[in-house]
Design an enzyme around this catalytic site. Sequence first.
Site, PDB file in Angstrom:
ATOM      1  N   SER A 127       0.830  -1.221   0.000  1.00  0.00           N
ATOM      2  CA  SER A 127       0.000   0.000   0.000  1.00  0.00           C
ATOM      3  C   SER A 127       0.858   1.262   0.000  1.00  0.00           C
ATOM      4  CB  SER A 127      -0.892   0.036   1.237  1.00  0.00           C
ATOM      5  OG  SER A 127      -1.628  -1.151   1.343  1.00  0.00           O
ATOM      6  N   SER A 159       2.916  -3.057   8.217  1.00  0.00           N
ATOM      7  CA  SER A 159       2.812  -3.700   9.538  1.00  0.00           C
ATOM      8  C   SER A 159       4.164  -4.262   9.956  1.00  0.00           C
ATOM      9  CB  SER A 159       1.801  -4.848   9.502  1.00  0.00           C
ATOM     10  OG  SER A 159       0.527  -4.359   9.207  1.00  0.00           O
ATOM     11  N   GLU A 242      -3.149 -14.406   1.943  1.00  0.00           N
ATOM     12  CA  GLU A 242      -3.492 -13.503   3.046  1.00  0.00           C
ATOM     13  C   GLU A 242      -4.912 -13.757   3.549  1.00  0.00           C
ATOM     14  OE1 GLU A 242      -2.915  -9.416   1.970  1.00  0.00           O
ATOM     15  OE2 GLU A 242      -2.658  -8.806   4.046  1.00  0.00           O
TER      16      GLU A 242
HETATM   17  C1  LIG Z   1      -4.169  -2.863  10.567  1.00  0.00           C
HETATM   18  C2  LIG Z   1      -3.751  -2.688   9.138  1.00  0.00           C
HETATM   19  C3  LIG Z   1      -2.587  -3.290   8.705  1.00  0.00           C
HETATM   20  C4  LIG Z   1      -2.179  -3.153   7.378  1.00  0.00           C
HETATM   21  N1  LIG Z   1      -0.982  -3.719   7.004  1.00  0.00           N
HETATM   22  C5  LIG Z   1      -0.521  -3.539   5.748  1.00  0.00           C
HETATM   23  C6  LIG Z   1       0.769  -4.030   5.373  1.00  0.00           C
HETATM   24  O1  LIG Z   1       1.481  -4.645   6.184  1.00  0.00           O
HETATM   25  N2  LIG Z   1       1.207  -3.791   4.130  1.00  0.00           N
HETATM   26  C7  LIG Z   1       0.461  -3.122   3.211  1.00  0.00           C
HETATM   27  O2  LIG Z   1       0.904  -2.975   2.081  1.00  0.00           O
HETATM   28  N3  LIG Z   1      -0.760  -2.620   3.530  1.00  0.00           N
HETATM   29  C8  LIG Z   1      -1.263  -2.808   4.781  1.00  0.00           C
HETATM   30  N4  LIG Z   1      -2.498  -2.295   5.142  1.00  0.00           N
HETATM   31  C9  LIG Z   1      -3.182  -1.440   4.179  1.00  0.00           C
HETATM   32  C10 LIG Z   1      -4.474  -1.937   3.645  1.00  0.00           C
HETATM   33  O3  LIG Z   1      -4.267  -2.956   2.707  1.00  0.00           O
HETATM   34  C11 LIG Z   1      -5.217  -0.719   3.043  1.00  0.00           C
HETATM   35  O4  LIG Z   1      -5.547   0.153   4.111  1.00  0.00           O
HETATM   36  C12 LIG Z   1      -6.471  -1.106   2.320  1.00  0.00           C
HETATM   37  O5  LIG Z   1      -6.166  -1.805   1.145  1.00  0.00           O
HETATM   38  C13 LIG Z   1      -7.335   0.132   1.968  1.00  0.00           C
HETATM   39  O6  LIG Z   1      -6.587   1.079   1.298  1.00  0.00           O
HETATM   40  P1  LIG Z   1      -6.576   2.628   1.753  1.00  0.00           P
HETATM   41  O7  LIG Z   1      -6.332   2.676   3.218  1.00  0.00           O
HETATM   42  O8  LIG Z   1      -5.658   3.362   0.865  1.00  0.00           O
HETATM   43  O9  LIG Z   1      -8.066   3.139   1.553  1.00  0.00           O
HETATM   44  P2  LIG Z   1      -8.720   3.616   0.160  1.00  0.00           P
HETATM   45  O10 LIG Z   1      -8.471   2.595  -0.887  1.00  0.00           O
HETATM   46  O11 LIG Z   1      -8.275   5.014  -0.107  1.00  0.00           O
HETATM   47  O12 LIG Z   1     -10.245   3.607   0.540  1.00  0.00           O
HETATM   48  C14 LIG Z   1     -10.879   4.665   1.268  1.00  0.00           C
HETATM   49  C15 LIG Z   1     -12.360   4.334   1.387  1.00  0.00           C
HETATM   50  O13 LIG Z   1     -12.944   4.274   0.055  1.00  0.00           O
HETATM   51  C16 LIG Z   1     -13.567   3.020  -0.145  1.00  0.00           C
HETATM   52  N5  LIG Z   1     -13.373   2.581  -1.541  1.00  0.00           N
HETATM   53  C17 LIG Z   1     -12.211   2.567  -2.233  1.00  0.00           C
HETATM   54  N6  LIG Z   1     -12.401   2.085  -3.478  1.00  0.00           N
HETATM   55  C18 LIG Z   1     -13.728   1.763  -3.578  1.00  0.00           C
HETATM   56  C19 LIG Z   1     -14.551   1.223  -4.600  1.00  0.00           C
HETATM   57  N7  LIG Z   1     -14.027   0.881  -5.786  1.00  0.00           N
HETATM   58  N8  LIG Z   1     -15.873   1.017  -4.341  1.00  0.00           N
HETATM   59  C20 LIG Z   1     -16.399   1.347  -3.115  1.00  0.00           C
HETATM   60  N9  LIG Z   1     -15.660   1.898  -2.107  1.00  0.00           N
HETATM   61  C21 LIG Z   1     -14.347   2.088  -2.327  1.00  0.00           C
HETATM   62  C22 LIG Z   1     -12.852   2.060   0.805  1.00  0.00           C
HETATM   63  O14 LIG Z   1     -13.668   0.946   1.136  1.00  0.00           O
HETATM   64  C23 LIG Z   1     -12.609   2.962   2.021  1.00  0.00           C
HETATM   65  O15 LIG Z   1     -13.763   3.043   2.829  1.00  0.00           O
HETATM   66  C24 LIG Z   1      -2.942  -2.421   6.462  1.00  0.00           C
HETATM   67  C25 LIG Z   1      -4.132  -1.812   6.892  1.00  0.00           C
HETATM   68  C26 LIG Z   1      -4.531  -1.941   8.215  1.00  0.00           C
HETATM   69  C27 LIG Z   1      -5.805  -1.273   8.666  1.00  0.00           C
END
Ligand SMILES: Cc1cc2nc3c(=O)[nH]c(=O)nc-3n(C[C@H](O)[C@H](O)[C@H](O)COP(=O)(O)OP(=O)(O)OC[C@H]3O[C@@H](n4cnc5c(N)ncnc54)[C@H](O)[C@@H]3O)c2cc1C
Length: 390
Positions: A127, A159, A242
């Site tokens: 991410s 993480s 995963e």
């Molecule tokens: C505890 C935790 C650990 C994590 N660990 C890792 C890690 O080790 N390595 C890593 O790479 N990542 C990690 N992540 C990241 C995680 O994979 C991302 O947070 C997740 O994929 C969402 O991406 P974003 O936070 O950029 O949100 P965004 O993609 O920006 O989304 C924001 C909001 O928009 C909504 N949304 C987005 N696109 C759509 C769509 N097409 N249709 C409807 N709604 C939509 C989402 O559901 C969300 O509510 C971790 C996340 C958490 C919470």
Amino acid sequence: MDLRFSAEDEQYRLQLRQWLEDHRPSEPSPAEQDAAFAYRRAWQRKLCEGGWVGIHWPQAYGGQGATLVQQAIYAQEMARARAPQPANGLGISIVGPTLIEHGTEAQKKRYIPKILNADEIWCQGFSEPNSGSDLASLQTKAVLDGDEFVVNGQKIWTSLGQYADWCILLVRTDPHAPKHKGITFLLVDMHSPGVTVRPLKQITGHAEFNETFFDNVRVPRANVVGDINDGWRIAMTTLTYERGISTLATQVRMKQQLDAMIDYARTSRSNGQTLSQDPVLRQQLATAYIRVEIMLLNLYRGITTQLRGRPPGPEASLTKLYWSELDKWMQELGMTLQGPYAQLMRESKHAVAGDWQYNFLRSRAGTIYSGTSEIQKNIIGERVLGLPKG
Ligand SMILES: Cc1cc2nc3c(=O)[nH]c(=O)nc-3n(C[C@H](O)[C@H](O)[C@H](O)COP(=O)(O)OP(=O)(O)OC[C@H]3O[C@@H](n4cnc5c(N)ncnc54)[C@H](O)[C@@H]3O)c2cc1C
């Protein structure tokens, strides 16, 4: 569907149960984050000595070649024994299996033993600040310079990045190709010059994940998994692992917490009666009980599908959506049961069920990582229900 385990599988369960009885740490995990991580590392070493890490990996790579049912038993028994989580969770659940499937022999030899014994901790650099759900839009770039890539960019939510020795990193190597085609999967030494890790503190008080910066970091070409620009395909394998069978352990833990909630409701009083006599709370506890049982049956259904030789399909999305939303709802119920005491963390001497606060604050995360609830609903809508693309 036959919900019983075979005699052989029950034997496997007893063998593991006995081992856990003999080896499980007698002291609880320390609360402080670094000490808790060291505790989990020591536990993983013990598991490794007993041959209980990476059980589903082939024997040639240090696993047991465990069947799907044995993996299910393992997840259940670990949770039942309230065993700590191993320190190298990502290494075991996704990095090892990805390398076994796509790595070169040299990569397997070099990395796999140290994943198993927790000598080297792994993190996942997928991410970015502007690429989460739409992961393929990632911008961290790598340019080949002789026999090395030069990596520049930023990852986020990494993480355990602060403890990691290695990272599986997705980088853009062809900015002109369609976005899924120009990505490469690299193994990056987190101790390389130019890597900066900044922990991010969460609402729980822990800093579980990090911002990770790559500033002219040099990575040998030999550290590519698969081919250059073929990283998306490799990453998809990683994401399948995963969303795997470990959800059975989550189900057992949720059942344990629900049992504790029911006990609490039976013994705590409010307005002249026990909480379990309150008709609204009774209904909610009964609903929780039913939903946790449904979760188990759905997981068994998923395993049955795979035993019949079909790949895990969109069921994985149903499972992920179901458990993460259920967990959030159940943690809220735990807070409701405690009334005003819900405001007290476990450090308070007046706390009545201190760990529930942590679980409550942590539970939203489950609806975000490994694909948010909205993304899971999109997958279910499109691939299960056949609805048009949103
Ligand atoms: C505890 C935790 C650990 C994590 N660990 C890792 C890690 O080790 N390595 C890593 O790479 N990542 C990690 N992540 C990241 C995680 O994979 C991302 O947070 C997740 O994929 C969402 O991406 P974003 O936070 O950029 O949100 P965004 O993609 O920006 O989304 C924001 C909001 O928009 C909504 N949304 C987005 N696109 C759509 C769509 N097409 N249709 C409807 N709604 C939509 C989402 O559901 C969300 O509510 C971790 C996340 C958490 C919470």
